[in-house]
Design an enzyme around this catalytic site. Structure first.
Site, PDB file in Angstrom:
ATOM      1  N   HIS A 189      11.274   1.413  -5.026  1.00 18.31           N
ATOM      2  CA  HIS A 189       9.931   1.260  -4.038  1.00 18.31           C
ATOM      3  C   HIS A 189       8.878  -0.656  -4.205  1.00 18.31           C
ATOM      4  O   HIS A 189       9.510  -0.954  -5.412  1.00 18.31           O
ATOM      5  CB  HIS A 189       9.026   2.775  -4.576  1.00 18.31           C
ATOM      6  CG  HIS A 189       9.076   3.929  -3.766  1.00 18.31           C
ATOM      7  ND1 HIS A 189       8.578   4.825  -4.532  1.00 18.31           N
ATOM      8  CD2 HIS A 189      10.159   3.776  -2.999  1.00 18.31           C
ATOM      9  CE1 HIS A 189       9.246   5.984  -3.340  1.00 18.31           C
ATOM     10  NE2 HIS A 189      10.522   5.278  -3.004  1.00 18.31           N
ATOM     11  N   ARG A 237       2.272   9.177  -7.554  1.00 23.19           N
ATOM     12  CA  ARG A 237       1.880  10.628  -7.971  1.00 23.19           C
ATOM     13  C   ARG A 237       0.897   9.932  -9.236  1.00 23.19           C
ATOM     14  O   ARG A 237       1.439   8.968 -10.047  1.00 23.19           O
ATOM     15  CB  ARG A 237       2.309  11.280  -8.681  1.00 23.19           C
ATOM     16  CG  ARG A 237       3.310  11.078  -9.438  1.00 23.19           C
ATOM     17  CD  ARG A 237       4.585  12.426  -9.791  1.00 23.19           C
ATOM     18  NE  ARG A 237       5.016  11.965 -11.207  1.00 23.19           N
ATOM     19  CZ  ARG A 237       6.158  13.485 -11.222  1.00 23.19           C
ATOM     20  NH1 ARG A 237       6.839  13.892 -10.305  1.00 23.19           N
ATOM     21  NH2 ARG A 237       5.991  13.072 -12.773  1.00 23.19           N
ATOM     22  N   VAL A 255       0.674  -0.821   0.666  1.00 25.18           N
ATOM     23  CA  VAL A 255       0.074   0.217  -0.208  1.00 25.18           C
ATOM     24  C   VAL A 255       1.257   1.487  -0.027  1.00 25.18           C
ATOM     25  O   VAL A 255       1.832   1.740   0.964  1.00 25.18           O
ATOM     26  CB  VAL A 255      -0.947  -0.097   1.247  1.00 25.18           C
ATOM     27  CG1 VAL A 255      -1.849   1.127   1.314  1.00 25.18           C
ATOM     28  CG2 VAL A 255      -1.481  -1.465   1.554  1.00 25.18           C
ATOM     29  N   GLY A 256       0.771   1.758  -1.131  1.00 16.61           N
ATOM     30  CA  GLY A 256       1.416   3.109  -0.873  1.00 16.61           C
ATOM     31  C   GLY A 256       1.249   4.105  -1.637  1.00 16.61           C
ATOM     32  O   GLY A 256       0.011   4.344  -2.309  1.00 16.61           O
ATOM     33  N   ILE A 257       1.661   5.266  -1.785  1.00 13.39           N
ATOM     34  CA  ILE A 257       1.460   6.621  -2.130  1.00 13.39           C
ATOM     35  C   ILE A 257       2.611   7.271  -3.934  1.00 13.39           C
ATOM     36  O   ILE A 257       3.402   7.279  -3.106  1.00 13.39           O
ATOM     37  CB  ILE A 257       1.803   7.579  -0.955  1.00 13.39           C
ATOM     38  CG1 ILE A 257       0.081   7.633  -0.019  1.00 13.39           C
ATOM     39  CG2 ILE A 257       1.244   8.949  -1.687  1.00 13.39           C
ATOM     40  CD1 ILE A 257       0.168   8.267   1.091  1.00 13.39           C
ATOM     41  N   GLU A 271       6.472  19.261  -7.569  1.00  8.81           N
ATOM     42  CA  GLU A 271       6.829  17.716  -6.383  1.00  8.81           C
ATOM     43  C   GLU A 271       6.801  18.023  -5.564  1.00  8.81           C
ATOM     44  O   GLU A 271       7.250  20.081  -5.210  1.00  8.81           O
ATOM     45  CB  GLU A 271       8.221  17.736  -6.955  1.00  8.81           C
ATOM     46  CG  GLU A 271       7.227  16.442  -7.659  1.00  8.81           C
ATOM     47  CD  GLU A 271       6.619  15.260  -7.192  1.00  8.81           C
ATOM     48  OE1 GLU A 271       7.005  15.053  -5.803  1.00  8.81           O
ATOM     49  OE2 GLU A 271       6.340  13.918  -7.588  1.00  8.81           O
ATOM     50  N   GLU A 320       1.605  -2.923   5.407  1.00 12.80           N
ATOM     51  CA  GLU A 320       0.990  -1.615   5.979  1.00 12.80           C
ATOM     52  C   GLU A 320      -0.248  -1.556   6.910  1.00 12.80           C
ATOM     53  O   GLU A 320      -0.197  -0.305   7.629  1.00 12.80           O
ATOM     54  CB  GLU A 320       0.994  -0.716   4.918  1.00 12.80           C
ATOM     55  CG  GLU A 320       2.187  -0.405   4.078  1.00 12.80           C
ATOM     56  CD  GLU A 320       3.134  -1.348   3.467  1.00 12.80           C
ATOM     57  OE1 GLU A 320       3.912  -0.656   2.838  1.00 12.80           O
ATOM     58  OE2 GLU A 320       2.282  -2.620   2.957  1.00 12.80           O
TER      59      GLU A 320
END
Length: 473
Positions: free
Chosen positions: A182, A165, A161-163, A273, A224
């Site tokens: 990642h 863009r 579970v990542g963030i 960014e 996560e």
């Protein structure tokens, strides 16, 4: 207190005076981006914003700056909103050690209220907008993106579970920037080696804890969801996706299900960014959306990015500090605290007791070789244990009075850093710097002994409590 969804947390923020509702009609551009930048300019006590009347969207609501202050961060953890930053750090670090906490699985979620599987159009559901003027399009930049390791699909910890863009490329297509180091970058590499598309689920508008953990540098096999349970003190609630074996946060406002298309790339960016600079356009993977689920009158949560301070400095703050702290603590038990709150840890401040001369420099080197430090930790400042690394006035005192530039600066040439760092040349390569701002110990010498430290009067802590109570009356 456990917040199962974004709405319950917004209610708490409003109760505590940390939410401002904007009821006047606003335009998606430039009003929403401008308001997000403006609230970030108000300091580290700033409230969240909730917009209810957006031109062109009958039911669209937008939440901004939900994590963007220390009071909001404290309330997320169930602490009083005036809890000092170092105390929040220590409490987060204590809960981190409770990992793993098994999840709670349920069959249905509020976002199942509405479903779209044909004629998908993101613009019908989300009030999309550009944050900064020169962004190449609309971005979804605060969503939890879920994916799995296709070589080991039954390993719960290898579900990420990542963030990341997400650029809106069309009514049912998104661009994504998966950094190769990642977890999702690893998942995509595995999928493409198998010649398969990578299933993903995108959860927008989640509870504050999972969003915080999604931005944390966990190890590849750490879940996560099980870490979110440790931080909130109760099992985290998830529901299985309808079109894949992915698990989704129960409280999400909007969920997109789709696939990253294997072997296909197209231009993505530029985008303003977290470094305060625009990233350039690069060929990135594309997600094909196959289904959308959403709550009635959904809330679109978004994150402003630009020159610090922004909400990013809070959403990737203590959750970045704590993994670094525990990893350093394994090698150096003397480490007291880690402040990596700024620009995702491109600069880190570490307080430690020192055993002998040169000890602080070794601590700095270890920070740069942690999983997160390899791509970040460009500048590491090491201070004494009696210096609060979260109190920048104390850190500046240490830099002013403890650093001898000819003895206390260590430069590591041609080290790795994330390619978004605008100072790296070529992108992804930079010199790194350790600044030893600790009091020298033998066999180090500065030519004379340091004068004794002025210690606070005996009852200073007692009077801090007395004055705080008087101020808050």
């Amino acid at each position: 207190m456990v917040y199962r969804d974004l709405r319950s947390f917004l209610e708490k923020l409003e109760e505590e005076g940390q939410l401002v509702r904007i009821t006047q009609q606003v335009y998606p551009e430039p009003d929403l981006g401008s308001a997000a930048r403006a609230v970030n300019n108000l300091g580290d006590q700033a409230p969240a914003l909730l917009f209810n009347n957006i031109f062109g969207y009958n039911n669209g609501r937008v939440a901004l700056n939900v994590h963007g202050s220390w009071p909001n961060h404290a309330l997320m953890m169930g602490l009083p909103k005036d809890t000092p930053v170092k105390e929040q750090f220590l409490e987060f670090a204590r809960r981190w050690k409770n990992y793993p906490v098994p999840v709670e699985r349920v069959d249905t979620a509020p976002f199942h209220a509405n479903q779209v599987t044909e004629n998908i159009n993101l613009f019908d559901i989300l009030p999309l907008f550009r944050l900064n003027r020169d962004d190449s399009g609309c971005f979804i930049d605060k969503a939890c993106v879920i994916s799995r390791d296709l070589d080991d699909p039954d390993h719960f910890g290898k579900q990420n579970v990542g963030i990341y863009r997400l650029q809106v490329k069309g009514k049912d297509r998104l661009g994504i920037q998966p950094i190769p180091t990642h977890d999702i970058g690893i998942h995509l590499r595995i999928a493409e080696e198998r010649g398969e598309n990578l299933p993903v689920a995108i959860a927008i508008g989640c509870d504050p804890v999972i969003t915080t953990i999604a931005g944390s540098p966990l190890t590849y096999e750490q879940s996560e969801y099980e870490m979110a349970g440790a931080i909130q003190g109760e099992p985290y609630r998830i529901v299985r996706a309808k079109h894949s074996n992915l698990d989704i946060p129960w409280g999400a406002e909007v969920v997109l299900e789709g696939e990253i298309i294997a072997g296909y790339r197209e231009l993505e960016g530029p985008f303003g960014e977290f470094t305060g600079s625009y990233s350039d356009a690069r060929h990135q993977p594309v997600i094909q959306i196959k289904a959308i689920y959403y709550r009635d009158n959904p809330i679109f949560e978004n994150l402003y990015l630009g020159m610090s301070p922004t909400e990013m400095d809070f959403i990737t703050s203590i959750n970045t500090c704590v993994p670094l702290y525990h990893q350093l603590k394994e090698a150096f038990p003397e480490v007291e605290a880690v402040n990596a709150n700024f620009t995702q840890g491109l600069i880190a401040i570490i307080s430690t007791k020192t055993r002998f001369g040169g000890f602080a420099k070794a601590v700095g080197m270890r920070a740069m070789t942690t999983p997160h430090g390899l791509g970040y930790c460009k500048i590491v400042i090491v201070v004494d244990d009696f210096v609060d690394p979260f109190n920048l006035s104390q850190v500046m005192w240490a830099l002013s009075t403890r650093v001898a530039p000819d003895k206390d600066l260590v430069v590591i040439p041609n080290a790795s850093v994330l390619s978004l760092d605008p100072s790296s040349e070529p992108p992804g390569i930079t010199h790194k710097l350790i600044i030893d701002a600790t009091t020298p110990k033998a066999p180090e010498s500065r030519g004379e002994e340091f004068a004794p430290i002025v210690e606070p009067p005996r009852d200073t802590v007692k009077w801090e409590k007395i004055l705080k109570e008087l101020i808050n009356k």
